[in-house]
Design an enzyme around this catalytic site. Sequence first.
Site, PDB file in Angstrom:
ATOM      1  N   TRP A  72       0.848  -1.191   0.000  1.00 50.04           N
ATOM      2  CA  TRP A  72       0.000   0.000   0.000  1.00 50.04           C
ATOM      3  C   TRP A  72       0.888   1.247   0.000  1.00 50.04           C
ATOM      4  O   TRP A  72       1.852   1.316   0.780  1.00 50.04           O
ATOM      5  CB  TRP A  72      -0.910  -0.043   1.238  1.00 50.04           C
ATOM      6  CG  TRP A  72      -1.784   1.152   1.416  1.00 50.04           C
ATOM      7  CD1 TRP A  72      -2.529   1.778   0.453  1.00 50.04           C
ATOM      8  CD2 TRP A  72      -2.007   1.875   2.627  1.00 50.04           C
ATOM      9  NE1 TRP A  72      -3.207   2.834   1.004  1.00 50.04           N
ATOM     10  CE2 TRP A  72      -2.904   2.920   2.333  1.00 50.04           C
ATOM     11  CE3 TRP A  72      -1.536   1.740   3.937  1.00 50.04           C
ATOM     12  CZ2 TRP A  72      -3.351   3.822   3.295  1.00 50.04           C
ATOM     13  CZ3 TRP A  72      -1.978   2.636   4.890  1.00 50.04           C
ATOM     14  CH2 TRP A  72      -2.871   3.662   4.576  1.00 50.04           C
ATOM     15  N   LYS A  83     -13.631   0.288   5.800  1.00 48.01           N
ATOM     16  CA  LYS A  83     -14.276  -0.310   4.632  1.00 48.01           C
ATOM     17  C   LYS A  83     -15.456  -1.172   5.017  1.00 48.01           C
ATOM     18  O   LYS A  83     -16.561  -0.986   4.509  1.00 48.01           O
ATOM     19  CB  LYS A  83     -13.268  -1.146   3.845  1.00 48.01           C
ATOM     20  CG  LYS A  83     -12.363  -0.350   2.941  1.00 48.01           C
ATOM     21  CD  LYS A  83     -11.292   0.376   3.651  1.00 48.01           C
ATOM     22  CE  LYS A  83     -10.397   1.140   2.700  1.00 48.01           C
ATOM     23  NZ  LYS A  83      -9.245   1.703   3.370  1.00 48.01           N
ATOM     24  N   ASP A 139      -1.707  -6.062   9.031  1.00 46.34           N
ATOM     25  CA  ASP A 139      -2.591  -4.931   8.711  1.00 46.34           C
ATOM     26  C   ASP A 139      -3.902  -5.509   8.180  1.00 46.34           C
ATOM     27  O   ASP A 139      -3.947  -6.071   7.080  1.00 46.34           O
ATOM     28  CB  ASP A 139      -1.898  -4.051   7.645  1.00 46.34           C
ATOM     29  CG  ASP A 139      -2.745  -2.839   7.272  1.00 46.34           C
ATOM     30  OD1 ASP A 139      -3.824  -2.644   7.865  1.00 46.34           O
ATOM     31  OD2 ASP A 139      -2.315  -2.081   6.370  1.00 46.34           O
ATOM     32  N   ALA A 185      -7.295  -4.425   7.016  1.00 44.96           N
ATOM     33  CA  ALA A 185      -8.110  -3.264   6.632  1.00 44.96           C
ATOM     34  C   ALA A 185      -9.347  -3.667   5.840  1.00 44.96           C
ATOM     35  O   ALA A 185     -10.212  -2.828   5.568  1.00 44.96           O
ATOM     36  CB  ALA A 185      -7.271  -2.287   5.809  1.00 44.96           C
TER      37      ALA A 185
HETATM   38  C1  LMR Z   1      -6.619   3.020  -0.428  1.00 40.70           C
HETATM   39  O1  LMR Z   1      -5.652   2.259  -0.465  1.00 40.70           O
HETATM   40  O2  LMR Z   1      -7.059   3.568  -1.447  1.00 40.70           O
HETATM   41  C2  LMR Z   1      -7.314   3.250   0.880  1.00 40.70           C
HETATM   42  O3  LMR Z   1      -6.709   2.509   1.892  1.00 40.70           O
HETATM   43  C3  LMR Z   1      -7.450   4.679   1.220  1.00 40.70           C
HETATM   44  C4  LMR Z   1      -6.162   5.351   1.565  1.00 40.70           C
HETATM   45  O4  LMR Z   1      -6.113   5.993   2.607  1.00 40.70           O
HETATM   46  O5  LMR Z   1      -5.204   5.261   0.800  1.00 40.70           O
END
Ligand code: LMR
Length: 396
Positions: free
Chosen positions: A129, A245, A210, A212
């Site tokens: 991420w 989410k 993590d 999410a």
């Molecule tokens: C994403 O990856 O788009 C989400 O987790 C929102 C973010 O804060 O980046």
Amino acid sequence: MLDKLEKLPPDPILGVTAAFRRDTSPGKVDLGVGVYRDIAGNTPVPQAVREAERQVLAEQVTKVYVGPAGNAEFNERIVGLALGPLASVLRGRTATIQTVGGCGALRVGAELVRAANPDAVIHVSTPTWANHEPLVGSSGLALQRYPYYDPATRDVDFDRMFEHIGRLASGSVVLLHGCCHNPTGVDLEPGHWSALADLMAKRGLLPFVDLAYQGFGDDLQSDVAGLRALAQRVPQFLLAISCSKNFGLYRERTGALATVASSADAAAAIATHQARIARRLYSMPPDHGAAVAARLLASPELLASWESEVASMVSRMKSLRALLASRLAALRPDGDFGWLTRQRGMFSLLGLDDAGITALREQHHVYMPQDGRINVAGISDANVDYVARAIAQQIG
Ligand code: LMR
């Protein structure tokens, strides 16, 4: 003094939303930030969350401070949702703190690791991420990468990952995605989780998971089977949970960090560190989202109705994956698009180069981060043909 600051480049994900908003084309498509969208393109508040919210507001008599650890009932219930029956087994040696979303949990966790060992290195997947490195790295800890995704197979390269992690120095921290890997959509299989957990226990590595997207892969239970296998096998781990989410609580910044230690005494000490870290960063988390999630999780009726709402979000995302795959296959019979339906959660990587992603944005008004990650929830019956044609044109 402040005049010296120079303008920064846009955030790799949030900048996509801003660029999309500036685009005046009527046909523009936003496959950027990871938020769920319904058939009308809205990001709804689940009905069960609304009802829990109504009850919380009707009964709230004060807005006095909640304290750095936040809402104790929320902390217990959200860890229970993630770990299931294991949560009670581990309760005596778990220190949980409510955080400012999943991001807050990741940062508090990194600060905790730093308090324990400033020389610890956190290892993240390649790719990961886009905010992991800035968020976790801002704690001052060093970051390194481990192999994860194989673009050729569009799957996990588990052998390389396993071999690499087996060579890390004892005391290293390994950041894992609980499910619905962001940005690739490829997850570890249950057998992978057990093998990795045994390896990490043997080598003295600290897992930092993590979580999410619990519920967005297959369902709320199967998505955490790997995490639970890990939790059974390692003596210590950190778990960052986001309610953005699955509960649709994005802007309420609702999350938690659960740190499972080797002993009750260690957990008690960790709780004091977590509280101090929060106090020094932001003092206390916001109350509302956690109060709402706690209320929902405490009510069997609301829980059941929320579970079915999460299930319908997942089934929509799976059908959108299938829809895009079939449109692409029709346009490019030479191509294999099975990866779209094999991958899980909101994200997949298109695998296009930089020029292809730029062309999608500039020529077709189809927006996504520059790594080519698409949010499948941004696809709809109305735009799928357009999106598929645009992508098909960019495939070499
Ligand atoms: C994403 O990856 O788009 C989400 O987790 C929102 C973010 O804060 O980046």
